[in-house]
Write a protein that holds these residues in place. Structure first.
Motif, PDB file in Angstrom:
ATOM      1  N   GLU A  89      57.157  12.450  -1.971  1.00 42.98           N
ATOM      2  CA  GLU A  89      56.819  11.484  -3.026  1.00 42.98           C
ATOM      3  C   GLU A  89      58.051  10.996  -3.784  1.00 42.98           C
ATOM      4  N   LEU A  90      59.181  11.714  -3.673  1.00 45.15           N
ATOM      5  CA  LEU A  90      60.426  11.248  -4.297  1.00 45.15           C
ATOM      6  C   LEU A  90      60.821   9.865  -3.793  1.00 45.15           C
ATOM      7  N   VAL A  91      60.504   9.578  -2.531  1.00 45.83           N
ATOM      8  CA  VAL A  91      60.853   8.271  -1.962  1.00 45.83           C
ATOM      9  C   VAL A  91      60.107   7.165  -2.706  1.00 45.83           C
ATOM     10  N   ASN A  92      58.853   7.411  -3.061  1.00 42.58           N
ATOM     11  CA  ASN A  92      58.080   6.430  -3.829  1.00 42.58           C
ATOM     12  C   ASN A  92      58.497   6.386  -5.288  1.00 42.58           C
ATOM     13  N   ASN A  93      58.704   7.570  -5.880  1.00 48.33           N
ATOM     14  CA  ASN A  93      58.955   7.657  -7.319  1.00 48.33           C
ATOM     15  C   ASN A  93      60.356   7.259  -7.729  1.00 48.33           C
ATOM     16  N   ASP A  94      61.331   7.445  -6.838  1.00 49.20           N
ATOM     17  CA  ASP A  94      62.731   7.225  -7.209  1.00 49.20           C
ATOM     18  C   ASP A  94      63.548   6.802  -5.982  1.00 49.20           C
ATOM     19  N   PRO A  95      63.214   5.663  -5.362  1.00 48.52           N
ATOM     20  CA  PRO A  95      63.826   5.301  -4.082  1.00 48.52           C
ATOM     21  C   PRO A  95      65.334   5.084  -4.122  1.00 48.52           C
ATOM     22  N   PHE A  96      65.879   4.722  -5.281  1.00 47.09           N
ATOM     23  CA  PHE A  96      67.305   4.416  -5.346  1.00 47.09           C
ATOM     24  C   PHE A  96      68.156   5.565  -5.887  1.00 47.09           C
ATOM     25  N   GLU A  97      67.532   6.657  -6.301  1.00 49.40           N
ATOM     26  CA  GLU A  97      68.296   7.786  -6.843  1.00 49.40           C
ATOM     27  C   GLU A  97      67.906   9.061  -6.099  1.00 49.40           C
ATOM     28  N   GLY A  98      66.960   9.821  -6.638  1.00 46.21           N
ATOM     29  CA  GLY A  98      66.560  11.091  -6.049  1.00 46.21           C
ATOM     30  C   GLY A  98      65.898  10.965  -4.685  1.00 46.21           C
ATOM     31  N   GLY A  99      65.387   9.779  -4.373  1.00 46.42           N
ATOM     32  CA  GLY A  99      64.699   9.551  -3.105  1.00 46.42           C
ATOM     33  C   GLY A  99      65.594   9.061  -1.975  1.00 46.42           C
ATOM     34  N   TRP A 100      66.920   9.183  -2.130  1.00 49.01           N
ATOM     35  CA  TRP A 100      67.819   8.803  -1.027  1.00 49.01           C
ATOM     36  C   TRP A 100      67.491   9.672   0.185  1.00 49.01           C
ATOM     37  N   LEU A 101      67.866   9.199   1.377  1.00 47.63           N
ATOM     38  CA  LEU A 101      67.450   9.893   2.594  1.00 47.63           C
ATOM     39  C   LEU A 101      68.560  10.686   3.277  1.00 47.63           C
ATOM     40  N   PHE A 102      69.689  10.027   3.540  1.00 51.87           N
ATOM     41  CA  PHE A 102      70.788  10.744   4.201  1.00 51.87           C
ATOM     42  C   PHE A 102      72.111  10.059   3.908  1.00 51.87           C
ATOM     43  N   LYS A 103      73.193  10.769   4.253  1.00 53.28           N
ATOM     44  CA  LYS A 103      74.542  10.224   4.097  1.00 53.28           C
ATOM     45  C   LYS A 103      75.162  10.128   5.489  1.00 53.28           C
ATOM     46  N   VAL A 104      75.930   9.062   5.689  1.00 58.37           N
ATOM     47  CA  VAL A 104      76.497   8.791   7.000  1.00 58.37           C
ATOM     48  C   VAL A 104      77.969   8.422   6.883  1.00 58.37           C
ATOM     49  N   ARG A 105      78.770   8.985   7.788  1.00 59.09           N
ATOM     50  CA  ARG A 105      80.175   8.581   7.903  1.00 59.09           C
ATOM     51  C   ARG A 105      80.182   7.352   8.816  1.00 59.09           C
ATOM     52  N   ILE A 106      80.497   6.204   8.252  1.00 61.44           N
ATOM     53  CA  ILE A 106      80.362   4.924   8.959  1.00 61.44           C
ATOM     54  C   ILE A 106      81.490   4.738   9.974  1.00 61.44           C
ATOM     55  N   THR A 107      81.090   4.392  11.199  1.00 58.31           N
ATOM     56  CA  THR A 107      82.075   4.011  12.218  1.00 58.31           C
ATOM     57  C   THR A 107      81.997   2.519  12.525  1.00 58.31           C
ATOM     58  N   GLU A 108      80.835   1.920  12.250  1.00 55.35           N
ATOM     59  CA  GLU A 108      80.677   0.475  12.458  1.00 55.35           C
ATOM     60  C   GLU A 108      79.582  -0.039  11.533  1.00 55.35           C
ATOM     61  N   GLU A 109      79.875  -1.163  10.906  1.00 54.54           N
ATOM     62  CA  GLU A 109      78.929  -1.767   9.973  1.00 54.54           C
ATOM     63  C   GLU A 109      78.570  -3.165  10.446  1.00 54.54           C
ATOM     64  N   PRO A 110      77.274  -3.460  10.579  1.00 56.23           N
ATOM     65  CA  PRO A 110      76.904  -4.806  11.010  1.00 56.23           C
ATOM     66  C   PRO A 110      77.246  -5.852   9.953  1.00 56.23           C
ATOM     67  N   LYS A 111      77.411  -7.067  10.397  1.00 58.07           N
ATOM     68  CA  LYS A 111      77.794  -8.167   9.501  1.00 58.07           C
ATOM     69  C   LYS A 111      76.600  -8.744   8.736  1.00 58.07           C
ATOM     70  N   ASP A 112      75.370  -8.353   9.127  1.00 54.86           N
ATOM     71  CA  ASP A 112      74.193  -9.005   8.551  1.00 54.86           C
ATOM     72  C   ASP A 112      73.531  -8.245   7.405  1.00 54.86           C
ATOM     73  N   LEU A 113      74.234  -7.280   6.803  1.00 53.45           N
ATOM     74  CA  LEU A 113      73.673  -6.621   5.622  1.00 53.45           C
ATOM     75  C   LEU A 113      73.606  -7.622   4.472  1.00 53.45           C
ATOM     76  N   LEU A 114      72.582  -7.496   3.651  1.00 56.87           N
ATOM     77  CA  LEU A 114      72.314  -8.468   2.589  1.00 56.87           C
ATOM     78  C   LEU A 114      72.754  -7.951   1.224  1.00 56.87           C
ATOM     79  N   SER A 115      73.135  -8.871   0.357  1.00 58.12           N
ATOM     80  CA  SER A 115      73.374  -8.530  -1.044  1.00 58.12           C
ATOM     81  C   SER A 115      72.009  -8.333  -1.708  1.00 58.12           C
ATOM     82  N   ALA A 116      72.009  -7.825  -2.930  1.00 57.62           N
ATOM     83  CA  ALA A 116      70.757  -7.634  -3.667  1.00 57.62           C
ATOM     84  C   ALA A 116      70.004  -8.956  -3.825  1.00 57.62           C
ATOM     85  N   ASP A 117      70.719 -10.021  -4.167  1.00 56.68           N
ATOM     86  CA  ASP A 117      70.064 -11.326  -4.346  1.00 56.68           C
ATOM     87  C   ASP A 117      69.517 -11.851  -3.029  1.00 56.68           C
ATOM     88  N   GLU A 118      70.265 -11.676  -1.947  1.00 55.11           N
ATOM     89  CA  GLU A 118      69.791 -12.120  -0.628  1.00 55.11           C
ATOM     90  C   GLU A 118      68.558 -11.325  -0.198  1.00 55.11           C
TER      91      GLU A 118
END
Length: 125
Positions: A89-118
């Motif tokens: 239920e943490l995912v529903n109650n606090d999706p941007f803080e306590g409800g985070w899912l995992f951490k990743v060491r990035i090796t490649e990032e796609p170009k199509d990630l969106l800004s908050a406004d997008e």
């Protein structure tokens, strides 16, 4: 619903923090959490797993449906949030803080990630 400006977003409704030392935090958006309904089960990738941007890397089960969790970037999982496995239920109650899912060491990032406004415009329809 307000999407934090400091995050980037995928069209599959995952968010990604800025990478600190090459490691970023991943979660699902409030929009996705609301659409899924009450989340009752979370399956996350394990530490050491290699994930690929755009591919399924876990699962979220709610009272409404089961949904794949998609990797917003390519990299190696360095931490999984056991708190959301134990208390989904943490995912529903606090999706941007306590409800985070995992951490990743990035090796490649796609170009199509969106800004908050997008992302807000994307989810507005």
């Amino acid at each position: 619903m307000s999407n934090p400006q400091n995050l980037r977003y995928s069209k599959e409704h995952e968010w990604l923090s800025d990478a600190e030392g090459g490691v970023a935090t991943v979660g699902i958006t409030e929009h996705a959490a609301n659409a899924l309904g009450d989340i009752v089960y979370v399956q996350l990738p394990e530490v050491g797993d290699t994930i690929t941007a755009g591919e399924s890397c876990g699962e979220l089960e709610s009272t409404k449906s089961v949904s794949d969790l998609f990797a917003p970037v390519t990299g190696e999982v360095v931490e999984a949030n056991q708190d959301v496995v134990d208390n989904p239920e943490l995912v529903n109650n606090d999706p941007f803080e306590g409800g985070w899912l995992f951490k990743v060491r990035i090796t490649e990032e796609p170009k199509d990630l969106l800004s908050a406004d997008e992302y807000t415009a994307f989810t507005a329809g």
